[in-house]
Design an enzyme around this catalytic site. Structure first.
Site, PDB file in Angstrom:
ATOM      1  N   THR A   1       0.854  -1.180   0.000  1.00 49.28           N
ATOM      2  CA  THR A   1       0.000   0.000   0.000  1.00 49.28           C
ATOM      3  C   THR A   1       0.893   1.232   0.000  1.00 49.28           C
ATOM      4  O   THR A   1       2.126   1.130  -0.114  1.00 49.28           O
ATOM      5  CB  THR A   1      -0.898   0.031   1.247  1.00 49.28           C
ATOM      6  OG1 THR A   1      -0.062   0.136   2.418  1.00 49.28           O
ATOM      7  CG2 THR A   1      -1.738  -1.233   1.341  1.00 49.28           C
TER       8      THR A   1
ATOM      9  N   ALA B   1       1.246  -6.497   9.469  1.00 48.01           N
ATOM     10  CA  ALA B   1       0.451  -5.831   8.428  1.00 48.01           C
ATOM     11  C   ALA B   1      -0.763  -5.167   9.058  1.00 48.01           C
ATOM     12  O   ALA B   1      -1.577  -5.826   9.709  1.00 48.01           O
ATOM     13  CB  ALA B   1       0.017  -6.847   7.374  1.00 48.01           C
TER      14      ALA B   1
ATOM     15  N   THR C   1      -0.436  -2.277  19.507  1.00 47.88           N
ATOM     16  CA  THR C   1      -0.084  -0.912  19.901  1.00 47.88           C
ATOM     17  C   THR C   1      -0.550  -0.612  21.322  1.00 47.88           C
ATOM     18  O   THR C   1      -1.513  -1.227  21.813  1.00 47.88           O
ATOM     19  CB  THR C   1      -0.743   0.093  18.934  1.00 47.88           C
ATOM     20  OG1 THR C   1      -0.582   1.419  19.420  1.00 47.88           O
ATOM     21  CG2 THR C   1      -2.242  -0.181  18.786  1.00 47.88           C
ATOM     22  N   ASP C   2       0.086   0.357  21.960  1.00 47.51           N
ATOM     23  CA  ASP C   2      -0.373   0.797  23.279  1.00 47.51           C
ATOM     24  C   ASP C   2      -1.680   1.594  23.193  1.00 47.51           C
ATOM     25  O   ASP C   2      -2.351   1.813  24.198  1.00 47.51           O
ATOM     26  CB  ASP C   2       0.697   1.609  24.006  1.00 47.51           C
ATOM     27  CG  ASP C   2       1.130   2.874  23.264  1.00 47.51           C
ATOM     28  OD1 ASP C   2       0.631   3.120  22.148  1.00 47.51           O
ATOM     29  OD2 ASP C   2       1.978   3.613  23.799  1.00 47.51           O
ATOM     30  N   GLU C   3      -2.066   2.002  21.983  1.00 48.45           N
ATOM     31  CA  GLU C   3      -3.273   2.817  21.837  1.00 48.45           C
ATOM     32  C   GLU C   3      -4.551   2.044  22.167  1.00 48.45           C
ATOM     33  O   GLU C   3      -5.606   2.639  22.386  1.00 48.45           O
ATOM     34  CB  GLU C   3      -3.346   3.423  20.435  1.00 48.45           C
ATOM     35  CG  GLU C   3      -2.207   4.395  20.169  1.00 48.45           C
ATOM     36  CD  GLU C   3      -2.386   5.200  18.898  1.00 48.45           C
ATOM     37  OE1 GLU C   3      -3.520   5.635  18.613  1.00 48.45           O
ATOM     38  OE2 GLU C   3      -1.394   5.390  18.179  1.00 48.45           O
TER      39      GLU C   3
ATOM     40  N   TYR D   1      -8.789   3.529  14.521  1.00 51.41           N
ATOM     41  CA  TYR D   1      -7.556   2.737  14.415  1.00 51.41           C
ATOM     42  C   TYR D   1      -7.360   1.864  15.646  1.00 51.41           C
ATOM     43  O   TYR D   1      -7.205   0.642  15.549  1.00 51.41           O
ATOM     44  CB  TYR D   1      -6.342   3.653  14.233  1.00 51.41           C
ATOM     45  CG  TYR D   1      -5.039   2.978  14.578  1.00 51.41           C
ATOM     46  CD1 TYR D   1      -4.617   1.850  13.878  1.00 51.41           C
ATOM     47  CD2 TYR D   1      -4.238   3.440  15.626  1.00 51.41           C
ATOM     48  CE1 TYR D   1      -3.429   1.196  14.208  1.00 51.41           C
ATOM     49  CE2 TYR D   1      -3.048   2.806  15.954  1.00 51.41           C
ATOM     50  CZ  TYR D   1      -2.653   1.692  15.243  1.00 51.41           C
ATOM     51  OH  TYR D   1      -1.481   1.052  15.579  1.00 51.41           O
TER      52      TYR D   1
ATOM     53  N   LYS E   1      -7.422  -2.298  16.154  1.00 54.18           N
ATOM     54  CA  LYS E   1      -6.301  -3.076  16.701  1.00 54.18           C
ATOM     55  C   LYS E   1      -6.719  -3.836  17.971  1.00 54.18           C
ATOM     56  O   LYS E   1      -6.309  -4.976  18.185  1.00 54.18           O
ATOM     57  CB  LYS E   1      -5.107  -2.165  17.002  1.00 54.18           C
ATOM     58  CG  LYS E   1      -4.396  -1.649  15.757  1.00 54.18           C
ATOM     59  CD  LYS E   1      -3.805  -2.766  14.907  1.00 54.18           C
ATOM     60  CE  LYS E   1      -2.593  -3.405  15.557  1.00 54.18           C
ATOM     61  NZ  LYS E   1      -1.959  -4.410  14.662  1.00 54.18           N
TER      62      LYS E   1
ATOM     63  N   ILE F   1       1.232  21.639  14.967  1.00 56.06           N
ATOM     64  CA  ILE F   1       1.145  20.982  16.273  1.00 56.06           C
ATOM     65  C   ILE F   1      -0.319  20.970  16.697  1.00 56.06           C
ATOM     66  O   ILE F   1      -0.970  22.014  16.736  1.00 56.06           O
ATOM     67  CB  ILE F   1       1.963  21.740  17.346  1.00 56.06           C
ATOM     68  CG1 ILE F   1       3.411  21.940  16.886  1.00 56.06           C
ATOM     69  CG2 ILE F   1       1.901  21.014  18.677  1.00 56.06           C
ATOM     70  CD1 ILE F   1       4.194  20.682  16.771  1.00 56.06           C
TER      71      ILE F   1
ATOM     72  N   HIS G   1      -8.485  12.939  20.709  1.00 64.34           N
ATOM     73  CA  HIS G   1      -7.041  12.771  20.849  1.00 64.34           C
ATOM     74  C   HIS G   1      -6.665  12.322  22.265  1.00 64.34           C
ATOM     75  O   HIS G   1      -6.975  12.996  23.248  1.00 64.34           O
ATOM     76  CB  HIS G   1      -6.352  14.098  20.532  1.00 64.34           C
ATOM     77  CG  HIS G   1      -4.926  13.952  20.118  1.00 64.34           C
ATOM     78  ND1 HIS G   1      -4.194  14.988  19.581  1.00 64.34           N
ATOM     79  CD2 HIS G   1      -4.079  12.892  20.130  1.00 64.34           C
ATOM     80  CE1 HIS G   1      -2.968  14.581  19.292  1.00 64.34           C
ATOM     81  NE2 HIS G   1      -2.884  13.302  19.637  1.00 64.34           N
TER      82      HIS G   1
END
Length: 367
Positions: A35, A81, A133-135, A170, A174, A226, A303
């Protein structure tokens, strides 16, 4: 070992493959759809190695997965992936659901069917390592939110027991894939391991992410955007340290375990950007400071304010610790981008101009 790496042309995947080929005698099969974020130039240094093979394939294509397992008969899978950019997931979540959830399901089923054909010894030795991921944990208390009575107290960290609370499409996708992997272990006895990592940075990072975007924008005299006040805190992990950790886990980790991998480098986003500007002032000086290009923009919807990993399990059980400090790793990263402008130009194929992604036109003012 023969290791099948999915997403091996991506940022972390390519670092993993380079590490394995350059530091072990293992064979690697790189399965990548190629991709926008996958680039075989990131593997140029090992491309002709006899222990490396590439297969362009989509993890959502079950027939292709079956063919690849039958052809190569791997001893382990390292599953990297994924669609991984939060901003892209905000404006286009469907691809994240398809790749991260459906793709992981397809890979689990193809790997399990192959695993069931193995003899007992090979079955017991096989590993399916899912890189997450830690997210998935959501966010942690921020120093600004602690109040006077908690001043001086240590703030909490993500551990392997932290409850899941994903905030974005996202991280939700995950988290879903993590749950599938654990369910395949519990229901089918399929030998899985999961790792959850903090924010990676380093060479070959696609320039939609903060650090490469800031480096390239700064060099071109563009604004350095930012989000909000820039006070969001992330734990930064140099990608080559992460690659070493992942290989440790797939070769020495215990089936059914989760390992959190962090860099022990909590930094506010504004501090990261100012440090990049300071390094560029030294390496590529100009009349004004690069920090003058900093601009503040509306924050990303939903966020997370702070991520931070407790990686003590990795150090205690697998004897892994990051080699790079944030300062040494960031200097190496800036220097790499200065030395590899051709790669940077080639990876941006014209469809992405480092514009802002993930901004909602329907967002209510003040929301």
């Amino acid at each position: 070992m023969k290791i099948l790496v999915t997403g091996g042309a991506g940022f972390i995947g390519s670092a993993v493959i380079r590490h394995i080929i350059e530091n072990t005698s293992d064979l690697v099969i790189n399965l990548d759809k190629l991709t926008y974020a996958g680039n075989l130039e990131s593997l140029k240094s090992i491309d002709n190695n006899r222990r490396y093979a590439f297969e362009q394939a989509d993890i959502c294509n079950r027939e292709e997965l079956d063919r690849i397992f039958k052809k190569y008969q791997p001893d382990a899978v390292m599953h990297l992936a994924a669609e991984s950019h939060v901003d892209r997931s905000i404006t286009g979540p469907a691809e994240f659901i398809q790749t991260n959830i459906v793709g992981t399901y397809n890979l689990l089923e193809a790997a399990r069917e192959y695993w069931n054909t193995l003899d007992l010894d090979a079955k017991q030795a096989f590993r399916f390592h899912h890189i997450s991921t830690d997210e998935v944990y959501g966010d942690l208390p921020h120093p600004d939110e602690q109040g006077e009575n908690t001043t001086g107290k240590e703030l909490p960290l993500f551990t392997e027991q932290t409850a899941y609370a994903p905030s974005s499409p996202y991280s939700a996708s995950k988290a879903s894939s993590d749950h599938l992997v654990r369910a395949w272990l519990r229901t089918y006895g399929f030998p899985t391991i999961i790792t959850n990592c903090s924010n990676n940075y380093g060479p070959y990072h696609f320039p939609e992410k903060l650090i490469p975007l800031v480096i390239l924008n700064a060099l071109e005299g563009k604004k350095l955007p930012i989000y909000g006040k820039g006070d969001q805190i992330r734990d930064w992990l140099y990608v080559e340290d992460h690659a070493r950790a992942l290989y440790k886990v797939v070769t020495e980790g215990k089936v059914g375990e989760t390992y959190n991998i962090g860099g022990h480098n909590e930094k506010q986003n504004i501090e990261v950007v100012k440090t990049i500007c300071s390094i560029l002032n030294e390496l590529v000086p100009k009349k004004s400071s690069y920090a003058e290009q900093i601009t503040f923009v509306n924050d990303r919807p939903g966020h997370d304010r702070r991520y931070a990993i407790d990686a003590s399990k990795m150090s205690d059980e697998l004897n892994w610790r990051p080699v790079e400090t944030f300062e040494t790793g960031l200097r190496k990263t800036v220097q790499w981008y200065l030395n590899n402008q051709t790669w940077c130009k080639n990876v941006q194929d014209g469809s992405y101009k480092r514009e802002r992604l993930g901004e909602l036109s329907t967002q209510v003012e003040g929301e």
